[in-house]
Design a protein around this motif. Structure first.
Motif, mmCIF file in Angstrom:
data_model
loop_
_atom_site.group_PDB
_atom_site.id
_atom_site.type_symbol
_atom_site.label_atom_id
_atom_site.label_comp_id
_atom_site.label_asym_id
_atom_site.label_seq_id
_atom_site.Cartn_x
_atom_site.Cartn_y
_atom_site.Cartn_z
ATOM 1 N N UNK A 1 42.382 25.470 38.897
ATOM 2 C CA UNK A 1 41.799 26.674 39.500
ATOM 3 C C UNK A 1 41.099 27.434 38.379
ATOM 4 N N UNK A 2 39.808 27.733 38.587
ATOM 5 C CA UNK A 2 39.068 28.514 37.594
ATOM 6 C C UNK A 2 39.136 29.981 38.021
ATOM 7 N N UNK A 3 39.606 30.816 37.118
ATOM 8 C CA UNK A 3 39.760 32.239 37.409
ATOM 9 C C UNK A 3 38.694 33.071 36.729
ATOM 10 N N UNK A 4 38.168 34.030 37.490
ATOM 11 C CA UNK A 4 37.143 34.937 36.953
ATOM 12 C C UNK A 4 37.386 36.327 37.521
ATOM 13 N N UNK A 5 36.610 37.274 36.999
ATOM 14 C CA UNK A 5 36.610 38.618 37.582
ATOM 15 C C UNK A 5 35.206 38.901 38.096
#
Ligand SMILES: Cc1cc2nc3c(=O)[nH]c(=O)nc-3n(C[C@H](O)[C@H](O)[C@H](O)COP(=O)(O)O)c2cc1C
Length: 186
Positions: free
Chosen positions: A18-22
């Motif tokens: 899972x790639x997490x970003x804001x």
């Protein structure tokens, strides 16, 4: 054995992350199969992300992202992050998150292993961005560690095969890398 030509879109089995970003101040997580470590020192990891997704907006704005490795017990929620876009659905409350050194690389408490990455290079390909990130810090849930190292039997990584689109988990180790081949010498 004779080799037969098949559809060139065949893709080898791959780990699921899972790639997490804001984006707009909120965490967003996207399922990624196209993820690979690509440099030894500094430790670099790359993800191939379609330009149409929400995730590139966050990575390009913040120059940071996370790579979170879900365990197989997270199969359903992991798939969910790959079938709905942050452009339409708020995925920020799906997980309990934490941050490390980088403010804009949200990581997932339930994931056995998490990496926080600083964007170092973006390669623009026809449909995808290849985002190359330096792994600034790595974290693991205490219960999956033995002698400070994550144990595959405990992290239970998810594996994806395409084009049959199925998830798998690893079961049996079949040998030792950088060792068994040495028996071929002489
Ligand atoms: C198992 C799985 C693997 C996926 N791998 C990728 C990938 O490597 N690259 C990509 O661009 N999209 C991939 N996707 C599609 C995105 O995860 C999906 O379009 C997602 O909704 C995008 O989220 P976002 O718009 O919030 O960034 C995958 C989906 C699934 C279910």
């Amino acid at each position: 054995m004779k080799q037969v030509a098949i559809n060139r879109n065949v893709i080898p089995p791959m780990p699921v992350v899972l790639a997490g970003t804001i984006v707009d101040g909120k965490a967003n997580f996207m399922t990624v199969g196209w993820c690979s470590r690509v440099n030894a020192a500094p430790p670099l990891i790359a993800i191939g992300i379609n330009k149409k997704h929400q995730t590139p907006t966050g990575i390009l704005a913040n120059e940071a992202f996370s790579i979170c490795f879900p365990g197989s017990e997270m199969e359903q929620i992991t798939d969910y992050c790959g079938v709905v876009s942050g452009k339409k659905v708020d995925k920020s409350t799906l997980f309990d998150t934490f941050t490390g050194e980088l403010e804009n690389a949200p990581m997932i408490e339930d994931c056995p292993v998490n990496l926080e990455c600083k964007l170092v290079q973006t390669v623009e390909l026809p449909t995808n961005y290849l985002f190359i990130g330096e792994i600034v810090n790595a974290y693991a849930r205490a219960d999956v560690l033995e002698n400070g190292r994550p144990q595959v039997e405990k992290t239970k990584p998810m594996i994806l095969t395409m084009p049959d689109n199925r998830y798998w988990q690893l079961e049996t180790s079949i040998g030792r890398a950088w060792k068994d081949g040495l028996g071929m010498k002489d």
